[in-house]
Design a protein around this motif. Structure first.
Motif, PDB file in Angstrom:
ATOM      1  N   ALA A   1     -17.139 -32.943  -8.911  1.00  0.00           N
ATOM      2  CA  ALA A   1     -15.807 -32.339  -9.008  1.00  0.00           C
ATOM      3  C   ALA A   1     -15.293 -32.452 -10.438  1.00  0.00           C
ATOM      4  O   ALA A   1     -15.697 -33.332 -11.198  1.00  0.00           O
ATOM      5  N   ASN A   2     -14.391 -31.543 -10.797  1.00  0.00           N
ATOM      6  CA  ASN A   2     -13.857 -31.527 -12.161  1.00  0.00           C
ATOM      7  C   ASN A   2     -13.286 -32.877 -12.564  1.00  0.00           C
ATOM      8  O   ASN A   2     -13.501 -33.350 -13.677  1.00  0.00           O
ATOM      9  N   ALA A   3     -12.555 -33.504 -11.649  1.00  0.00           N
ATOM     10  CA  ALA A   3     -11.890 -34.764 -11.985  1.00  0.00           C
ATOM     11  C   ALA A   3     -12.874 -35.903 -12.204  1.00  0.00           C
ATOM     12  O   ALA A   3     -12.550 -36.884 -12.884  1.00  0.00           O
ATOM     13  N   ASP A   4     -14.079 -35.793 -11.648  1.00  0.00           N
ATOM     14  CA  ASP A   4     -15.067 -36.875 -11.748  1.00  0.00           C
ATOM     15  C   ASP A   4     -16.051 -36.676 -12.888  1.00  0.00           C
ATOM     16  O   ASP A   4     -16.932 -37.532 -13.093  1.00  0.00           O
ATOM     17  N   TYR A   5     -15.952 -35.590 -13.630  1.00  0.00           N
ATOM     18  CA  TYR A   5     -17.012 -35.210 -14.570  1.00  0.00           C
ATOM     19  C   TYR A   5     -17.278 -36.294 -15.615  1.00  0.00           C
ATOM     20  O   TYR A   5     -18.414 -36.755 -15.760  1.00  0.00           O
ATOM     21  N   PHE A   6     -16.267 -36.715 -16.334  1.00  0.00           N
ATOM     22  CA  PHE A   6     -16.488 -37.612 -17.477  1.00  0.00           C
ATOM     23  C   PHE A   6     -17.026 -38.967 -17.039  1.00  0.00           C
ATOM     24  O   PHE A   6     -18.046 -39.452 -17.547  1.00  0.00           O
ATOM     25  N   ASN A   7     -16.366 -39.590 -16.061  1.00  0.00           N
ATOM     26  CA  ASN A   7     -16.799 -40.922 -15.621  1.00  0.00           C
ATOM     27  C   ASN A   7     -18.178 -40.869 -14.982  1.00  0.00           C
ATOM     28  O   ASN A   7     -19.021 -41.761 -15.211  1.00  0.00           O
ATOM     29  N   ALA A   8     -18.436 -39.837 -14.176  1.00  0.00           N
ATOM     30  CA  ALA A   8     -19.737 -39.739 -13.519  1.00  0.00           C
ATOM     31  C   ALA A   8     -20.854 -39.544 -14.535  1.00  0.00           C
ATOM     32  O   ALA A   8     -21.930 -40.149 -14.409  1.00  0.00           O
ATOM     33  N   LYS A   9     -20.617 -38.733 -15.552  1.00  0.00           N
ATOM     34  CA  LYS A   9     -21.645 -38.498 -16.569  1.00  0.00           C
ATOM     35  C   LYS A   9     -21.977 -39.794 -17.313  1.00  0.00           C
ATOM     36  O   LYS A   9     -23.166 -40.121 -17.515  1.00  0.00           O
ATOM     37  N   CYS A  10     -20.966 -40.534 -17.695  1.00  0.00           N
ATOM     38  CA  CYS A  10     -21.205 -41.787 -18.427  1.00  0.00           C
ATOM     39  C   CYS A  10     -21.916 -42.813 -17.554  1.00  0.00           C
ATOM     40  O   CYS A  10     -22.858 -43.488 -18.000  1.00  0.00           O
ATOM     41  N   GLU A  11     -21.493 -42.945 -16.304  1.00  0.00           N
ATOM     42  CA  GLU A  11     -22.077 -43.968 -15.441  1.00  0.00           C
ATOM     43  C   GLU A  11     -23.498 -43.605 -15.018  1.00  0.00           C
ATOM     44  O   GLU A  11     -24.363 -44.486 -14.893  1.00  0.00           O
ATOM     45  N   LEU A  12     -23.776 -42.329 -14.796  1.00  0.00           N
ATOM     46  CA  LEU A  12     -25.134 -41.919 -14.467  1.00  0.00           C
ATOM     47  C   LEU A  12     -26.085 -42.174 -15.634  1.00  0.00           C
ATOM     48  O   LEU A  12     -27.227 -42.612 -15.439  1.00  0.00           O
ATOM     49  N   THR A  13     -25.604 -41.900 -16.841  1.00  0.00           N
ATOM     50  CA  THR A  13     -26.424 -42.168 -18.022  1.00  0.00           C
ATOM     51  C   THR A  13     -26.771 -43.652 -18.112  1.00  0.00           C
ATOM     52  O   THR A  13     -27.922 -44.033 -18.379  1.00  0.00           O
TER      53      THR A  13
ATOM     54  N   ALA B   1     -40.317 -41.300 -13.055  1.00  0.00           N
ATOM     55  CA  ALA B   1     -39.067 -41.105 -13.792  1.00  0.00           C
ATOM     56  C   ALA B   1     -38.180 -40.083 -13.088  1.00  0.00           C
ATOM     57  O   ALA B   1     -36.955 -40.281 -12.967  1.00  0.00           O
ATOM     58  N   LYS B   2     -38.769 -38.994 -12.590  1.00  0.00           N
ATOM     59  CA  LYS B   2     -37.991 -37.958 -11.901  1.00  0.00           C
ATOM     60  C   LYS B   2     -37.436 -38.476 -10.579  1.00  0.00           C
ATOM     61  O   LYS B   2     -36.252 -38.288 -10.262  1.00  0.00           O
ATOM     62  N   SER B   3     -38.273 -39.147  -9.789  1.00  0.00           N
ATOM     63  CA  SER B   3     -37.805 -39.645  -8.496  1.00  0.00           C
ATOM     64  C   SER B   3     -36.729 -40.714  -8.650  1.00  0.00           C
ATOM     65  O   SER B   3     -35.792 -40.790  -7.842  1.00  0.00           O
ATOM     66  N   SER B   4     -36.834 -41.546  -9.686  1.00  0.00           N
ATOM     67  CA  SER B   4     -35.818 -42.581  -9.921  1.00  0.00           C
ATOM     68  C   SER B   4     -34.469 -41.950 -10.266  1.00  0.00           C
ATOM     69  O   SER B   4     -33.418 -42.383  -9.768  1.00  0.00           O
ATOM     70  N   ALA B   5     -34.498 -40.933 -11.129  1.00  0.00           N
ATOM     71  CA  ALA B   5     -33.252 -40.257 -11.491  1.00  0.00           C
ATOM     72  C   ALA B   5     -32.629 -39.569 -10.279  1.00  0.00           C
ATOM     73  O   ALA B   5     -31.411 -39.614 -10.074  1.00  0.00           O
ATOM     74  N   LEU B   6     -33.467 -38.917  -9.451  1.00  0.00           N
ATOM     75  CA  LEU B   6     -32.962 -38.262  -8.243  1.00  0.00           C
ATOM     76  C   LEU B   6     -32.356 -39.277  -7.273  1.00  0.00           C
ATOM     77  O   LEU B   6     -31.312 -39.027  -6.659  1.00  0.00           O
ATOM     78  N   GLU B   7     -32.975 -40.423  -7.142  1.00  0.00           N
ATOM     79  CA  GLU B   7     -32.457 -41.457  -6.239  1.00  0.00           C
ATOM     80  C   GLU B   7     -31.092 -41.948  -6.698  1.00  0.00           C
ATOM     81  O   GLU B   7     -30.189 -42.166  -5.878  1.00  0.00           O
ATOM     82  N   ILE B   8     -30.929 -42.113  -8.004  1.00  0.00           N
ATOM     83  CA  ILE B   8     -29.638 -42.568  -8.540  1.00  0.00           C
ATOM     84  C   ILE B   8     -28.557 -41.520  -8.267  1.00  0.00           C
ATOM     85  O   ILE B   8     -27.443 -41.854  -7.835  1.00  0.00           O
ATOM     86  N   MET B   9     -28.863 -40.252  -8.496  1.00  0.00           N
ATOM     87  CA  MET B   9     -27.864 -39.194  -8.280  1.00  0.00           C
ATOM     88  C   MET B   9     -27.542 -39.036  -6.804  1.00  0.00           C
ATOM     89  O   MET B   9     -26.372 -38.853  -6.424  1.00  0.00           O
TER      90      MET B   9
END
Length: 288
Positions: free
Chosen positions: A235-247, A194-202
């Motif tokens: 970056a500040n401008a990417d925060y909202f979209n990146a958080k939703c898409e990573l989830t 689970a940890k390695s999969s999340a790291l790979e995605i990020m």
């Protein structure tokens, strides 16, 4: 009519009417022209302040203050044109000022808070802030209130006194923000996978910054899940979209790997029986 006006007993009233009418007309003209001129001058001074080295929030605030000062001076000039003695006027204003100050103590508190905001500068126009649980971009700091623009384009108006007495979270000063996701997995699932999969995605996301490096840690052993802390910086401008898409990507990856994400469940046991003091409900099946 002319003969009536020229009569000696009416001459003093005619002179008085001409004098009072002239003063009223002069005061009206002065008021209209002065208000227009005050707005033009205040706007000109405000633009000069914004083009100078002065911070934009302070420039807007001082522009509003200058406009109000000009309007007060204009009002005193109009009163003087009307022939009201200034000494008497100041005495009346002094007496009325005390009563008005007590009645408008909240407004005076907003003015003092506005001066503090401009002086201490916890934020400036254009910053993204969270105040009193409300998040928005600062659009204007005036004498009495501060205006924010919310994420849904709604206008949020906060009294200055409320801002200075509450916590202010400025989300803009730095160029990056941290995304922190707390994801629970089942106790029987593979923590390392689970940890390695999340790291790979990020690490595969171009918006995720390399420094500080993303991390995946075990936060706690919860009641029904092992809670992972998945963190990265963007970056500040990417925060909202990146958080939703990573989830979303983490959820889909865990589904494909068979890693479960437990959710709270509750079992309800319903006891069928009569209330105290009443006869039990007969079983119709047995009765037949």
């Amino acid at each position: 009519m002319i003969e009536w006006l020229q009569a000696p007993e009416h001459a003093q009233w005619v002179d008085l009417g001409i004098t009072v009418g002239g003063r009223l007309l002069g005061a009206l003209v002065l008021l209209l022209v002065g208000l227009k001129l005050a707005k033009v001058l205040a706007g000109w001074v405000g633009k000069k302040l914004q083009n100078s080295q002065l911070e934009s929030t302070a420039a807007l605030f001082l522009g509003r203050v200058i406009l109000i000062v000009m309007q007060v001076v204009l009002l005193l000039a109009v009163v003087q044109v009307l022939g009201v003695p200034m000494a008497s006027m100041f005495a009346v204003l002094g007496a009325a000022g005390l009563a008005i100050g007590l009645a408008l103590k909240d407004s005076l508190s907003n003015i003092a808070s506005g001066v503090m905001l401009v002086t201490l500068r916890p934020f400036k126009v254009g910053d993204l802030v969270t105040i009193n649980g409300v998040t928005g971009k600062v659009e204007m700091v005036s004498i009495f209130q501060t205006r924010l623009r919310g994420a849904d384009n709604q206008v949020i108006t906060l009294p200055n006194s409320l801002i200075t007495t509450d916590s202010i979270i400025n989300l803009t000063p730095d160029t990056m923000r941290r995304i922190e996701l707390v994801v629970g997995i089942g106790y029987a699932d593979d923590i390392d996978l689970a940890k390695s999969s999340a790291l790979e995605i990020m690490q595969s996301d171009s918006r995720v910054l390399k420094d500080p490096a993303p991390t995946a840690l075990v936060y706690e052993l919860g009641e029904s899940s092992v809670n992972l802390g998945i963190r990265c910086h963007v970056a500040n401008a990417d925060y909202f979209n990146a958080k939703c898409e990573l989830t979303e990507q983490i959820k889909k990856r865990y589904d494909s790997l068979g890693i479960s994400i437990p959710f709270p469940q509750r079992d309800l046991h319903i006891v069928d029986g009569g209330t105290a003091g009443s006869a039990p409900v007969p079983d119709m099946a047995k009765a037949s």
